[in-house]
Write a protein that holds these residues in place. Sequence first.
Motif, short mmCIF file in Angstrom:
data_model
loop_
_atom_site.label_atom_id
_atom_site.label_comp_id
_atom_site.label_asym_id
_atom_site.label_seq_id
_atom_site.Cartn_x
_atom_site.Cartn_y
_atom_site.Cartn_z
N PRO A 188 69.00 44.24 5.35
CA PRO A 188 68.94 42.77 5.36
C PRO A 188 68.38 42.29 6.70
O PRO A 188 68.72 42.83 7.74
CB PRO A 188 70.39 42.35 5.16
N TYR A 189 67.54 41.28 6.64
CA TYR A 189 66.87 40.76 7.82
C TYR A 189 66.93 39.24 7.79
O TYR A 189 66.63 38.63 6.76
CB TYR A 189 65.41 41.24 7.83
N TYR A 190 67.31 38.65 8.93
CA TYR A 190 67.37 37.19 9.01
C TYR A 190 65.98 36.64 9.32
O TYR A 190 65.40 36.93 10.36
CB TYR A 190 68.36 36.73 10.07
N GLU A 191 65.44 35.88 8.40
CA GLU A 191 64.14 35.23 8.55
C GLU A 191 64.40 33.84 9.11
O GLU A 191 64.77 32.92 8.37
CB GLU A 191 63.43 35.16 7.20
N ARG A 192 64.26 33.69 10.43
CA ARG A 192 64.67 32.44 11.08
C ARG A 192 63.85 31.23 10.66
O ARG A 192 64.37 30.13 10.59
CB ARG A 192 64.66 32.59 12.59
N ASP A 193 62.56 31.43 10.36
CA ASP A 193 61.73 30.29 9.97
C ASP A 193 62.15 29.70 8.63
O ASP A 193 61.95 28.52 8.37
CB ASP A 193 60.26 30.68 9.94
N ARG A 194 62.75 30.53 7.76
CA ARG A 194 63.22 30.05 6.46
C ARG A 194 64.74 29.92 6.43
O ARG A 194 65.30 29.49 5.41
CB ARG A 194 62.75 31.00 5.36
N ASP A 195 65.40 30.34 7.51
CA ASP A 195 66.86 30.29 7.62
C ASP A 195 67.53 30.96 6.43
O ASP A 195 68.40 30.41 5.78
CB ASP A 195 67.35 28.84 7.77
N GLU A 196 67.08 32.18 6.15
CA GLU A 196 67.67 32.94 5.05
C GLU A 196 67.59 34.43 5.33
O GLU A 196 66.82 34.88 6.18
CB GLU A 196 67.00 32.61 3.72
N VAL A 197 68.39 35.19 4.60
CA VAL A 197 68.39 36.64 4.74
C VAL A 197 67.52 37.23 3.63
O VAL A 197 67.66 36.86 2.47
CB VAL A 197 69.82 37.20 4.65
N ILE A 198 66.61 38.11 4.02
CA ILE A 198 65.74 38.79 3.07
C ILE A 198 65.88 40.29 3.29
O ILE A 198 66.29 40.74 4.35
CB ILE A 198 64.26 38.36 3.24
N ASP A 199 65.55 41.08 2.27
CA ASP A 199 65.52 42.53 2.42
C ASP A 199 64.18 42.93 3.01
O ASP A 199 63.13 42.43 2.60
CB ASP A 199 65.72 43.23 1.09
N ARG A 200 64.23 43.82 3.99
CA ARG A 200 63.01 44.29 4.62
C ARG A 200 63.06 45.82 4.67
O ARG A 200 64.07 46.39 5.05
CB ARG A 200 62.90 43.72 6.02
N THR A 201 61.96 46.46 4.27
CA THR A 201 61.87 47.90 4.32
C THR A 201 61.35 48.33 5.69
O THR A 201 60.36 47.78 6.18
CB THR A 201 60.93 48.43 3.21
N VAL A 202 62.04 49.29 6.29
CA VAL A 202 61.69 49.77 7.62
C VAL A 202 61.52 51.28 7.55
O VAL A 202 62.36 51.98 6.99
CB VAL A 202 62.81 49.42 8.63
N GLU A 203 60.43 51.78 8.11
CA GLU A 203 60.21 53.22 8.18
C GLU A 203 60.41 53.68 9.61
O GLU A 203 59.85 53.08 10.54
CB GLU A 203 58.80 53.57 7.70
N ILE A 204 61.20 54.72 9.78
CA ILE A 204 61.52 55.23 11.11
C ILE A 204 61.16 56.71 11.13
O ILE A 204 61.60 57.48 10.27
CB ILE A 204 63.00 55.04 11.43
N ALA A 205 60.36 57.11 12.11
CA ALA A 205 59.99 58.52 12.26
C ALA A 205 61.24 59.34 12.54
O ALA A 205 62.16 58.87 13.22
CB ALA A 205 58.99 58.67 13.39
N PRO A 206 61.30 60.56 12.03
CA PRO A 206 62.48 61.40 12.23
C PRO A 206 62.86 61.58 13.70
O PRO A 206 64.03 61.68 14.03
CB PRO A 206 62.08 62.74 11.61
N ASN A 207 61.90 61.61 14.61
CA ASN A 207 62.20 61.77 16.02
C ASN A 207 61.98 60.47 16.79
O ASN A 207 61.87 60.48 18.01
CB ASN A 207 61.35 62.90 16.62
N GLY A 208 61.94 59.34 16.09
CA GLY A 208 61.69 58.05 16.70
C GLY A 208 62.89 57.50 17.45
O GLY A 208 64.04 57.86 17.18
N LEU A 209 62.62 56.65 18.39
CA LEU A 209 63.66 55.94 19.15
C LEU A 209 63.57 54.47 18.78
O LEU A 209 62.51 53.86 18.89
CB LEU A 209 63.44 56.12 20.65
N VAL A 210 64.67 53.91 18.33
CA VAL A 210 64.71 52.52 17.91
C VAL A 210 65.74 51.79 18.76
O VAL A 210 66.89 52.21 18.86
CB VAL A 210 65.08 52.39 16.42
N LEU A 211 65.32 50.70 19.38
CA LEU A 211 66.23 49.84 20.14
C LEU A 211 66.44 48.58 19.33
O LEU A 211 65.48 47.92 18.93
CB LEU A 211 65.65 49.49 21.51
N ILE A 212 67.69 48.24 19.10
CA ILE A 212 68.03 47.05 18.32
C ILE A 212 68.93 46.18 19.18
O ILE A 212 69.90 46.66 19.77
CB ILE A 212 68.76 47.43 17.02
N GLU A 213 68.62 44.88 19.24
CA GLU A 213 69.46 43.98 20.00
C GLU A 213 69.90 42.84 19.12
O GLU A 213 69.22 42.48 18.17
CB GLU A 213 68.74 43.46 21.25
#
Length: 104
Positions: free
Chosen positions: A4-29
């Motif tokens: 689930p992803y908050y789409e601020r311009d529409r002020d709603e939650v939408i589903d978003r597909t995310v692909e992450i490499a097996p050795n990838g580093l992801v920073l989330i804030e």
Amino acid sequence: MTLPYYERDRDEVIDRTVEIAPNGLVLIEGIFLLRDEWRNYFDYVVYLDCPQEVRYERVLHRDTYIGDLAERLDKYTRRYWPGEAHYLETVNPKGKVDHIVQAG
């Protein structure tokens, strides 16, 4: 993976597909991230402990996409800050992290 992803311009939650490499580093804030349904996705969590008055001042001057200062204050007073208080009380995010950084 689909998240689930908050789409601020529409002020709603939408589903978003995310692909992450097996050795990838992801920073989330962001706030509200340490709910139980998200915790298993994180290998290491750092909590930035910033005083409430500093957070409030920053957000009111940052989120101009919401409108003028009165509109921003209204939205945060009605919606976000009560949600934040509930989250801090019920989830206790500081108790679920690997490291805490004091900020100000």
